[in-house]
Enzyme design. Structure first.
Site, PDB file in Angstrom:
ATOM      1  N   ASP A  15       0.821  -1.219   0.000  1.00  0.00           N
ATOM      2  CA  ASP A  15       0.000   0.000   0.000  1.00  0.00           C
ATOM      3  C   ASP A  15       0.861   1.278   0.000  1.00  0.00           C
ATOM      4  OD1 ASP A  15      -2.038  -1.916   0.535  1.00  0.00           O
ATOM      5  OD2 ASP A  15      -1.913  -1.544   2.693  1.00  0.00           O
ATOM      6  N   GLU A 221     -11.678  -0.265  -2.536  1.00  0.00           N
ATOM      7  CA  GLU A 221     -10.804   0.306  -1.492  1.00  0.00           C
ATOM      8  C   GLU A 221      -9.681   1.079  -2.188  1.00  0.00           C
ATOM      9  OE1 GLU A 221      -9.333  -3.116   0.672  1.00  0.00           O
ATOM     10  OE2 GLU A 221      -8.186  -3.852  -1.040  1.00  0.00           O
TER      11      GLU A 221
END
Ligand code: FUB
Length: 320
Positions: A15, A221
């Site tokens: 991420d 997301e």
């Protein structure tokens, strides 16, 4: 074939949120590790417990690990699972926004403050009031700062409607409008929402909101916002269809109109990215599970160049 560069072969990092601070690229990833928790749809196997910060002076240069800058035990309200984070700079202070489950196993967004881009960061005593779900991304525009957030399934966004927990806690039906990521302006001190979070609406080519059943295009997301040639590009992961997509709007709130795929599926279940301009080129930071041989909870961060065509559309990058 994605010829991207693996940035840190020594450890698993996912991420990656990249920003340019003080003339260097700083990267704020999640820190994956082998915690032994079995894989499930709630994402319990993503059991991260701290953050490191990385920097580099050139995209192909040395990657410096600035060490541990924040850990679960340093956060007064912590339960478990430090998921995706992002960092903003204002008036000489650096603010790291992070996703963490509280002591009741509900994801909230937290903030911690530091004096340098590489921390250390001191956490506020409580989560951001009114925050929920995961994956914060902070974007500055004309001196105002906006936080985007949200993620379905393990990210718990389906528990909420109109910013309140709802029962039953479920996703919309396939033919209904998709659950939207959220946006809120931040207060001047950067520590709170200055307004009730609002929906970030993603429209199809006919101006209609994407539907929950449109799994190749609807939001799952990993919100990210960047600006290119005066337009606002909202990008995100489609989760269970494993794409990084984007939509374009005229202001930070949207609506945004769907444009296409930035990154095709990588090896691994999750895909998550950031986009940053550095020295007149654009880069996509993301992760995959090639080095861990496909273990979804052990991801490795990468960077690859991102290009636009003459109409400002992003050229699709192959994940494999
Ligand atoms: O790293 C944990 C979670 O996996 C992130 O918050 C999601 O975006 C997905 O990448």
């Amino acid at each position: 074939m994605n010829k991207g560069r693996y940035l840190y072969p020594n450890d698993y990092m996912a991420d990656p949120s990249a920003h340019v601070f003080e003339g260097k690229i700083y990267i704020y990833p999640s820190h994956d590790w082998e915690s032994g928790i079995e894989e499930n749809d709630n994402g319990d196997h993503f059991n991260m417990k701290d953050y490191h910060v990385f920097s580099m002076e050139e995209v192909d240069g040395e990657v410096i690990d600035h060490g541990k800058v924040l850990a679960v035990e340093d956060i007064p309200w912590s339960g478990r699972q430090l998921w995706d984070s992002d960092v903003a700079h204002k008036d000489g202070k650096y603010y790291i926004y992070f996703s963490l489950k509280d002591k009741t196993d509900i994801f909230r967004l937290g903030v911690a403050v530091g004096d340098t881009p590489y921390g250390p960061f001191v956490a506020e005593k409580t989560p951001i009031d009114g925050s929920y779900s995961i994956d914060p991304c902070v974007f500055e525009d004309n001196g105002d700062y906006y936080i985007y957030f949200g993620g379905i399934w393990g990210g718990q966004l389906q528990f909420y409607r109109n910013n309140k927990i709802t029962f039953p806690m479920c996703l919309p039906h396939s033919h209904e409008n998709a659950l939207s990521p959220k946006i809120a302006k931040l207060t001047d001190n950067m520590l709170e929402f200055a307004e009730e979070p609002q929906d970030v609406i993603i429209l199809d080519e006919n101006g209609n909101p994407l539907k929950q059943g449109d799994t190749e295009r609807r939001f799952f997301e990993a919100s990210w916002l960047h600006k290119y040639n005066g337009k606002y590009y909202f990008s995100y992961s489609t989760g269970d269809t494993h794409l990084i997509c984007y939509a374009i709007g005229d202001n930070p709130y949207g609506p945004f109109t769907y444009q296409g795929v930035i990154l095709t599926p990588v090896i691994g279940w999750t895909t998550h990215h950031s986009i940053v301009e550095f020295k007149d080129k654009w880069y996509l930071f993301h992760h995959d599970c090639v080095p861990s041989k496909g273990k979804t909870w052990l991801r490795s961060m990468k960077v690859t160049e991102l290009e636009y065509d003459e109409n400002g559309l992003i050229k699709t990058i192959q994940g494999q």
